[in-house]
Motif scaffolding. Sequence first.
Motif, PDB file in Angstrom:
ATOM      1  N   LYS A 114      -0.217 -11.997  -1.941  1.00 21.02           N
ATOM      2  CA  LYS A 114       1.091 -12.069  -2.405  1.00 21.02           C
ATOM      3  C   LYS A 114       0.856 -13.966  -2.233  1.00 21.02           C
ATOM      4  O   LYS A 114       1.097 -14.685  -2.831  1.00 21.02           O
ATOM      5  CB  LYS A 114       2.021 -11.960  -1.039  1.00 21.02           C
ATOM      6  N   ASP A 115       0.051 -13.892  -1.688  1.00 20.27           N
ATOM      7  CA  ASP A 115      -0.327 -16.120  -1.597  1.00 20.27           C
ATOM      8  C   ASP A 115      -1.473 -16.148  -2.586  1.00 20.27           C
ATOM      9  O   ASP A 115      -1.505 -17.615  -2.455  1.00 20.27           O
ATOM     10  CB  ASP A 115      -0.730 -16.175   0.302  1.00 20.27           C
ATOM     11  N   GLU A 162      -1.909  -3.686   0.164  1.00 23.48           N
ATOM     12  CA  GLU A 162      -0.592  -3.988  -0.054  1.00 23.48           C
ATOM     13  C   GLU A 162      -0.291  -3.966   1.580  1.00 23.48           C
ATOM     14  O   GLU A 162      -0.272  -4.771   3.382  1.00 23.48           O
ATOM     15  CB  GLU A 162       0.510  -2.483  -0.183  1.00 23.48           C
ATOM     16  N   ASN A 165      -1.860  -7.676   2.339  1.00 22.89           N
ATOM     17  CA  ASN A 165      -0.652  -8.120   2.555  1.00 22.89           C
ATOM     18  C   ASN A 165      -0.561  -8.624   4.212  1.00 22.89           C
ATOM     19  O   ASN A 165       0.047  -9.555   4.835  1.00 22.89           O
ATOM     20  CB  ASN A 165       0.783  -8.224   2.071  1.00 22.89           C
TER      21      ASN A 165
END
Length: 169
Positions: A114-115, A162, A165
């Motif tokens: 995500k980052d 996931e 994350n």
Amino acid sequence: MKKIILAISILLLTACTNGNSALDKLKEDYPKTIKKEVEMLPENIQNEIAVPKRLPINVKNVSLDVQKNIGNDTINLTSINYRDGKGVIVEVTTYHQKNIEFSGEGQQLTTKLKDGTKVIIVRDDKDGSKIIRWKKDGLYHEIMLVKLTDIDQNYTIIDLVEIANSIYE
């Protein structure tokens, strides 16, 4: 004045005890298999251990593996192994040596966290194991998911991303 001193004291105490809250929760949840092993590690190593907050399996058993350098007893890596008791294992590894480099053969597929952190897809066997690896804050991390072939549940690289994350939430 007393209220200000009290507020600052509470803030400092909170900041000092906020090291690796996911690891603290893991020690609390698995005191017989994790707590003692983790507390034997130096504090800087404990703070580096990647601990996911979510997994795609119903965890029944957790263990910690520590690999040390034979020459000088420094810690090379730590692996937290999550098992569902039915044949699925998720292993989350942190490589604590900041000067190591991984190289792959040929062109490797990648994705991102995500980052924006680049994730290398090391292995993506249809019915076997899946491995991703990434580097963040100078440390390499790896997540491997292995399942027995007779288990109906299918897992994807997205499941591993996931998991990764959730480490940084």
